[in-house]
Design a protein around this motif. Structure first.
Motif, mmCIF file in Angstrom:
data_model
loop_
_atom_site.group_PDB
_atom_site.id
_atom_site.type_symbol
_atom_site.label_atom_id
_atom_site.label_comp_id
_atom_site.label_asym_id
_atom_site.label_seq_id
_atom_site.Cartn_x
_atom_site.Cartn_y
_atom_site.Cartn_z
ATOM 1 N N VAL A 22 -1.194 12.041 1.271
ATOM 2 C CA VAL A 22 -0.353 11.078 1.117
ATOM 3 C C VAL A 22 1.161 11.310 0.641
ATOM 4 O O VAL A 22 2.119 10.983 1.221
ATOM 5 C CB VAL A 22 -0.948 9.794 0.239
ATOM 6 C CG1 VAL A 22 -0.087 8.598 -0.001
ATOM 7 C CG2 VAL A 22 -2.443 9.318 1.172
ATOM 8 N N ARG A 23 1.286 11.885 -0.398
ATOM 9 C CA ARG A 23 2.411 12.523 -1.014
ATOM 10 C C ARG A 23 2.992 13.219 -0.225
ATOM 11 O O ARG A 23 4.700 13.166 0.248
ATOM 12 C CB ARG A 23 2.225 13.511 -2.283
ATOM 13 C CG ARG A 23 1.389 12.534 -3.488
ATOM 14 C CD ARG A 23 1.846 13.261 -4.864
ATOM 15 N NE ARG A 23 1.505 14.664 -4.667
ATOM 16 C CZ ARG A 23 0.143 15.035 -4.881
ATOM 17 N NH1 ARG A 23 -0.816 14.074 -5.264
ATOM 18 N NH2 ARG A 23 0.086 16.520 -4.790
ATOM 19 N N GLU A 66 -5.462 7.697 3.306
ATOM 20 C CA GLU A 66 -6.257 6.566 2.455
ATOM 21 C C GLU A 66 -7.470 6.200 3.027
ATOM 22 O O GLU A 66 -8.332 6.089 2.119
ATOM 23 C CB GLU A 66 -5.177 5.275 2.537
ATOM 24 C CG GLU A 66 -3.967 5.403 1.819
ATOM 25 C CD GLU A 66 -4.149 5.576 0.428
ATOM 26 O OE1 GLU A 66 -5.210 5.751 -0.118
ATOM 27 O OE2 GLU A 66 -2.956 5.794 -0.471
ATOM 28 N N ALA A 119 -4.807 12.711 -1.800
ATOM 29 C CA ALA A 119 -3.787 12.416 -2.460
ATOM 30 C C ALA A 119 -2.576 13.225 -2.099
ATOM 31 O O ALA A 119 -1.306 12.718 -1.962
ATOM 32 C CB ALA A 119 -4.065 12.371 -4.080
ATOM 33 N N THR A 164 0.942 -1.105 -0.054
ATOM 34 C CA THR A 164 0.025 0.192 0.084
ATOM 35 C C THR A 164 1.031 1.320 0.136
ATOM 36 O O THR A 164 2.107 1.113 0.039
ATOM 37 C CB THR A 164 -0.983 0.255 1.318
ATOM 38 O OG1 THR A 164 -0.144 0.256 2.235
ATOM 39 C CG2 THR A 164 -1.690 -1.332 1.222
ATOM 40 N N SER A 165 0.204 2.412 0.124
ATOM 41 C CA SER A 165 1.070 3.715 -0.058
ATOM 42 C C SER A 165 1.453 4.069 1.237
ATOM 43 O O SER A 165 2.597 4.776 1.292
ATOM 44 C CB SER A 165 0.126 4.743 -0.359
ATOM 45 O OG SER A 165 -0.661 4.760 0.480
ATOM 46 N N ILE A 197 -0.252 8.180 6.878
ATOM 47 C CA ILE A 197 -0.880 7.774 5.594
ATOM 48 C C ILE A 197 -2.124 6.922 5.511
ATOM 49 O O ILE A 197 -2.932 7.203 4.711
ATOM 50 C CB ILE A 197 0.407 6.970 4.917
ATOM 51 C CG1 ILE A 197 1.549 7.907 4.750
ATOM 52 C CG2 ILE A 197 -0.132 6.509 3.547
ATOM 53 C CD1 ILE A 197 2.699 7.209 4.374
ATOM 54 N N THR A 201 7.176 1.103 -1.297
ATOM 55 C CA THR A 201 6.515 1.557 -2.673
ATOM 56 C C THR A 201 7.036 3.059 -3.007
ATOM 57 O O THR A 201 6.599 3.274 -4.028
ATOM 58 C CB THR A 201 4.921 1.578 -2.326
ATOM 59 O OG1 THR A 201 4.778 2.331 -1.178
ATOM 60 C CG2 THR A 201 4.551 0.195 -1.850
ATOM 61 N N PHE A 202 7.636 3.693 -2.007
ATOM 62 C CA PHE A 202 8.140 5.050 -2.261
ATOM 63 C C PHE A 202 9.474 5.341 -1.767
ATOM 64 O O PHE A 202 9.750 6.339 -2.211
ATOM 65 C CB PHE A 202 6.926 5.954 -1.620
ATOM 66 C CG PHE A 202 6.978 6.118 -0.007
ATOM 67 C CD1 PHE A 202 7.495 6.719 0.644
ATOM 68 C CD2 PHE A 202 6.074 5.308 0.453
ATOM 69 C CE1 PHE A 202 7.874 6.814 2.003
ATOM 70 C CE2 PHE A 202 5.842 5.138 1.937
ATOM 71 C CZ PHE A 202 6.816 6.038 2.440
ATOM 72 N N GLN A 232 4.770 10.910 2.704
ATOM 73 C CA GLN A 232 5.809 10.214 1.979
ATOM 74 C C GLN A 232 7.209 11.091 1.701
ATOM 75 O O GLN A 232 8.311 10.484 2.089
ATOM 76 C CB GLN A 232 5.293 9.710 0.620
ATOM 77 C CG GLN A 232 4.277 8.494 0.581
ATOM 78 C CD GLN A 232 3.663 8.061 -0.461
ATOM 79 O OE1 GLN A 232 3.814 8.633 -1.728
ATOM 80 N NE2 GLN A 232 3.073 6.956 -0.607
#
Length: 423
Positions: free
Chosen positions: A376-377, A414, A373, A39-40, A410, A45-46, A380
């Motif tokens: 989340v960014r 989501e 969104a 997941t994010s 996060i 994943t990032f 991250q």
């Protein structure tokens, strides 16, 4: 006997340090729960493989230094009492002046200088690691300048505080802690009022946000939240760090919303607006004023406990330390030791309250921007810039984290995204 107590204290410190090292590097589990794999919220994943490795290494080192530093300060205060060094500082001060206020200032200078020298290795080690892992961009001369500013600002602040405390001790033998608490209320508010306009500019340059188009968007958000803001400030931090940050500081007419220039350089407008909405959430929810109220209550309890323990400790050990009584300035290391331990013991509670407030501010930002969104960014990017652990060890979380973990933040974004899509 003195050597035996000193040796026990040193051994206890090294045993604690060893235990924390084993816990952080071999026992603590920082893996993402299986349900979040892919997941994010999964750092895999990032972050690339190198970033994943560096974040674990740097976080473990930084956490270890945190847990070693506090007991190291306690050990310093204890040994300076035990070996009569504090009493020697008081004798020097009395030989220099007959005025109690000047004696206090002289004593405090020697104690502050000794503390600065003894704790300098920890500060320098932390600086070296932040440079090694490219978190800090600050050259040594600039870093050393900040250390010296810290010393003199801390000395000036402590001079006022210590003078008041020991004058109250001399005047009110049993209720000095209550008098100090009453006086601490206006002093704390005053310090919060002058922090953004007097103290902070000693370290960095602050100026109105140069991107006027972005400032217009931010002020539009502020107007929507009924916040009487006229300016957003940016601060030159890129010469010192690669980390990202934004914050609200001060009270009343001196309150400021501040963005680090690193944040402006590395985040897009939507992410910056999300961060600003988060900071506005603190204002709307009156977290600064609630924080002041909580601090006042904790100070009341802390000073009462400190007074009781100081009387008990000085009466029992004063002869060994060559400290004649609680009201003698040479008892200050005992005061600092007790208050530091109490603050550390209270940190799980204060951090829990802070995490709750930060969660509320995150929720406010999600609802105001309706852009999960971007949230989340943002989280991250904050993880990547600070080489932070997404899921830190439990003891690190409760003793160090005033914000929710990145895993929690996060996931909140989501979940909000899912709620919006279902509606």
């Amino acid at each position: 006997m003195i050597r035996k107590w000193a040796m026990r204290a040193v051994i206890a410190y090294f045993l604690f340090g060893t235990a924390m090292y084993v816990y952080l590097f071999f026992i603590a589990d920082t893996a993402i729960p299986q349900m979040y794999k892919g997941t994010s919220a999964d750092p895999a994943t990032f972050l690339n493989a190198r970033e994943l490795m560096l974040s674990e290494e740097y976080s473990n080192i930084r956490n270890l230094l945190f847990f070693l530093n506090k007991p190291y300060q306690w050990l310093f205060y204890y040994l300076i009492l035990l070996f009569g060094i504090s009493a020697a500082f008081e004798r020097w001060a009395k030989k220099t002046s007959k005025w109690f206020s000047l004696q206090t200032l002289i004593y405090l200078f020697w104690l502050s200088l000794a503390s600065f020298i003894v704790t300098f290795p920890f500060a320098y080690t932390s600086y070296l690691f932040s440079k090694t892992y490219q978190i800090s961009t600050q050259v040594f001369s600039s870093w050393m300048r900040d250390q010296l500013i810290d010393f003199w600002v801390g000395y000036a602040t402590m001079a006022v505080v210590v003078l008041v405390i020991y004058m109250m001790m001399r005047k009110y033998k049993k209720r000095w802690w209550l008098a100090v608490w009453v006086l601490s209320i206006p002093f704390s508010i005053f310090m919060m009022f002058i922090q953004p306009v007097v103290i902070d500019p000693l370290y960095n340059d602050f100026y109105p946000l140069q991107n006027k188009q972005l400032e217009t968007k931010i002020l539009s958000l502020a107007d929507e939240a009924d916040i009487p803001a006229e300016h957003v400030y940016e601060v030159d931090m890129s010469t010192k760090t690669n980390a990202l940050n934004a914050y609200v500081t001060g009270v009343g007419s001196n309150s400021r919303i501040v963005l680090w220039d690193t944040t402006l350089e590395r985040l897009d407008d939507e992410e910056v607006l999300f961060i600003m909405a988060h900071e506005m959430g603190h204002y709307v929810e009156k977290h600064i004023y609630k924080g002041i109220a909580g601090y006042i209550l904790l100070t009341f309890a802390g000073l009462w406990i400190t007074a009781k323990l100081m009387d008990l400790w000085v009466n029992k050990r004063g002869k060994i330390w060559k400290v004649e009584g609680t009201a003698n300035i040479s008892s200050l290391p005992a005061f600092l030791l007790i208050t530091s331990v109490l603050l550390f013991a209270a940190s799980p509670l204060t951090n829990w309250v802070s995490r709750y407030q930060e969660t509320r501010a995150d929720q406010y930002a999600l609802e105001m921007t309706e852009d999960p969104a971007a949230g989340v960014r943002t989280f991250q990017d904050l993880t990547r810039a600070g080489l932070s652990q997404v899921n830190p060890p439990y003891l690190v979380k409760i003793f160090r984290y005033g914000h929710p973990t990145m895993l929690e933040r996060i996931n909140m974004a989501e979940e909000f995204k899912q709620q919006v899509s279902e509606e």
